[in-house]
Design a protein around this motif. Structure first.
Motif, PDB file in Angstrom:
ATOM      1  N   VAL A   1       0.843  -1.200   0.000  1.00 35.52           N
ATOM      2  CA  VAL A   1       0.000   0.000   0.000  1.00 35.52           C
ATOM      3  C   VAL A   1       0.878   1.250   0.000  1.00 35.52           C
ATOM      4  N   GLN A   2       1.933   1.259   0.804  1.00 36.00           N
ATOM      5  CA  GLN A   2       2.842   2.405   0.840  1.00 36.00           C
ATOM      6  C   GLN A   2       3.495   2.633  -0.508  1.00 36.00           C
ATOM      7  N   VAL A   3       3.914   1.570  -1.167  1.00 32.47           N
ATOM      8  CA  VAL A   3       4.538   1.697  -2.490  1.00 32.47           C
ATOM      9  C   VAL A   3       3.533   2.275  -3.490  1.00 32.47           C
ATOM     10  N   CYS A   4       2.295   1.799  -3.459  1.00 32.20           N
ATOM     11  CA  CYS A   4       1.275   2.301  -4.389  1.00 32.20           C
ATOM     12  C   CYS A   4       0.978   3.770  -4.149  1.00 32.20           C
TER      13      CYS A   4
ATOM     14  N   MET B   1       4.249  10.329  -6.799  1.00 32.40           N
ATOM     15  CA  MET B   1       5.373  10.616  -7.698  1.00 32.40           C
ATOM     16  C   MET B   1       4.871  10.853  -9.119  1.00 32.40           C
ATOM     17  N   PHE B   2       3.895  10.061  -9.572  1.00 30.29           N
ATOM     18  CA  PHE B   2       3.321  10.270 -10.896  1.00 30.29           C
ATOM     19  C   PHE B   2       2.648  11.633 -10.977  1.00 30.29           C
ATOM     20  N   ALA B   3       1.903  12.009  -9.943  1.00 31.09           N
ATOM     21  CA  ALA B   3       1.223  13.311  -9.937  1.00 31.09           C
ATOM     22  C   ALA B   3       2.236  14.454  -9.981  1.00 31.09           C
ATOM     23  N   ALA B   4       3.304  14.334  -9.203  1.00 28.51           N
ATOM     24  CA  ALA B   4       4.326  15.386  -9.196  1.00 28.51           C
ATOM     25  C   ALA B   4       5.024  15.476 -10.556  1.00 28.51           C
ATOM     26  N   LEU B   5       5.365  14.346 -11.142  1.00 28.46           N
ATOM     27  CA  LEU B   5       6.020  14.330 -12.451  1.00 28.46           C
ATOM     28  C   LEU B   5       5.094  14.891 -13.526  1.00 28.46           C
ATOM     29  N   PHE B   6       3.838  14.481 -13.515  1.00 26.15           N
ATOM     30  CA  PHE B   6       2.884  14.930 -14.519  1.00 26.15           C
ATOM     31  C   PHE B   6       2.690  16.444 -14.446  1.00 26.15           C
TER      32      PHE B   6
ATOM     33  N   LEU C   1      -7.128  16.973 -18.334  1.00 29.04           N
ATOM     34  CA  LEU C   1      -8.505  16.608 -18.026  1.00 29.04           C
ATOM     35  C   LEU C   1      -8.677  15.089 -18.018  1.00 29.04           C
ATOM     36  N   ILE C   2      -8.124  14.434 -19.007  1.00 28.29           N
ATOM     37  CA  ILE C   2      -8.281  12.983 -19.118  1.00 28.29           C
ATOM     38  C   ILE C   2      -7.547  12.268 -17.987  1.00 28.29           C
ATOM     39  N   VAL C   3      -6.292  12.633 -17.754  1.00 26.84           N
ATOM     40  CA  VAL C   3      -5.460  11.917 -16.776  1.00 26.84           C
ATOM     41  C   VAL C   3      -5.884  12.192 -15.338  1.00 26.84           C
ATOM     42  N   THR C   4      -6.254  13.428 -15.039  1.00 25.95           N
ATOM     43  CA  THR C   4      -6.518  13.759 -13.641  1.00 25.95           C
ATOM     44  C   THR C   4      -7.994  13.732 -13.261  1.00 25.95           C
ATOM     45  N   PHE C   5      -8.909  13.632 -14.228  1.00 29.45           N
ATOM     46  CA  PHE C   5     -10.326  13.630 -13.885  1.00 29.45           C
ATOM     47  C   PHE C   5     -11.072  12.433 -14.467  1.00 29.45           C
ATOM     48  N   ILE C   6     -11.035  12.261 -15.779  1.00 30.21           N
ATOM     49  CA  ILE C   6     -11.858  11.245 -16.422  1.00 30.21           C
ATOM     50  C   ILE C   6     -11.398   9.831 -16.056  1.00 30.21           C
ATOM     51  N   VAL C   7     -10.102   9.564 -16.107  1.00 27.33           N
ATOM     52  CA  VAL C   7      -9.607   8.220 -15.781  1.00 27.33           C
ATOM     53  C   VAL C   7      -9.886   7.858 -14.317  1.00 27.33           C
ATOM     54  N   PRO C   8      -9.573   8.723 -13.332  1.00 31.78           N
ATOM     55  CA  PRO C   8      -9.894   8.340 -11.951  1.00 31.78           C
ATOM     56  C   PRO C   8     -11.393   8.145 -11.699  1.00 31.78           C
ATOM     57  N   ILE C   9     -12.235   9.011 -12.266  1.00 30.78           N
ATOM     58  CA  ILE C   9     -13.676   8.858 -12.081  1.00 30.78           C
ATOM     59  C   ILE C   9     -14.156   7.546 -12.705  1.00 30.78           C
ATOM     60  N   THR C  10     -13.634   7.198 -13.872  1.00 30.57           N
ATOM     61  CA  THR C  10     -14.008   5.946 -14.521  1.00 30.57           C
ATOM     62  C   THR C  10     -13.611   4.747 -13.676  1.00 30.57           C
ATOM     63  N   VAL C  11     -12.402   4.768 -13.131  1.00 26.25           N
ATOM     64  CA  VAL C  11     -11.943   3.673 -12.274  1.00 26.25           C
ATOM     65  C   VAL C  11     -12.823   3.558 -11.033  1.00 26.25           C
ATOM     66  N   ILE C  12     -13.148   4.683 -10.410  1.00 23.53           N
ATOM     67  CA  ILE C  12     -13.990   4.667  -9.209  1.00 23.53           C
ATOM     68  C   ILE C  12     -15.372   4.114  -9.524  1.00 23.53           C
ATOM     69  N   VAL C  13     -15.979   4.540 -10.628  1.00 24.95           N
ATOM     70  CA  VAL C  13     -17.313   4.055 -10.990  1.00 24.95           C
ATOM     71  C   VAL C  13     -17.283   2.561 -11.276  1.00 24.95           C
TER      72      VAL C  13
END
Length: 113
Positions: free
Chosen positions: A17-20, A26-31, A66-78
């Motif tokens: 969980v810590q690694v994830c 790290m991905f968010a900071a890099l992006f 928009l796609i990476v930070t909103f649409i993809v996470p919302i799709t995964v959650i749904v």
């Protein structure tokens, strides 16, 4: 945890969980640093007055953001919530049929199911 509750603690460890979580941050900071690369290389380039914080992003960067930070996470959650709902309905039906077989004297309210 919902689909395979007995296997949950063997598959999900605190270290994993810590690694994830670290990889997500790290991905968010890099992006975001890639999106703001021009502003980081030339800070204050677009400022017209003192204290103003302006950065310029092109149309393609906005769409990707928009796609990476909103649409993809919302799709995964749904999708995950639909899966959880399906498992919960399946388990409720199994419990209802089990209760019906075990005893017919006890009445169970629909809300209890």
């Amino acid at each position: 945890a919902i689909c395979y509750p007995l296997h949950y603690f063997t598959k999900v460890k605190p270290e994993r969980v810590q690694v994830c979580v670290c990889l997500c941050w790290m991905f968010a900071a890099l992006f975001n640093s890639l999106l703001l690369k021009d502003n980081l290389q030339h800070p204050g380039r677009y400022n017209s007055c003192i204290g103003e914080c302006v950065f310029d992003m092109n149309y393609i960067a906005n769409v990707i953001d928009l796609i990476v930070t909103f649409i993809v996470p919302i799709t995964v959650i749904v999708i995950l919530y639909i899966r959880i709902f399906g498992v919960a309905v399946y388990q409720a039906r199994a419990m209802r049929s089990h209760i019906a077989v075990v005893t017919t004297k006890v009445t169970v309210k629909k809300s209890e199911m």
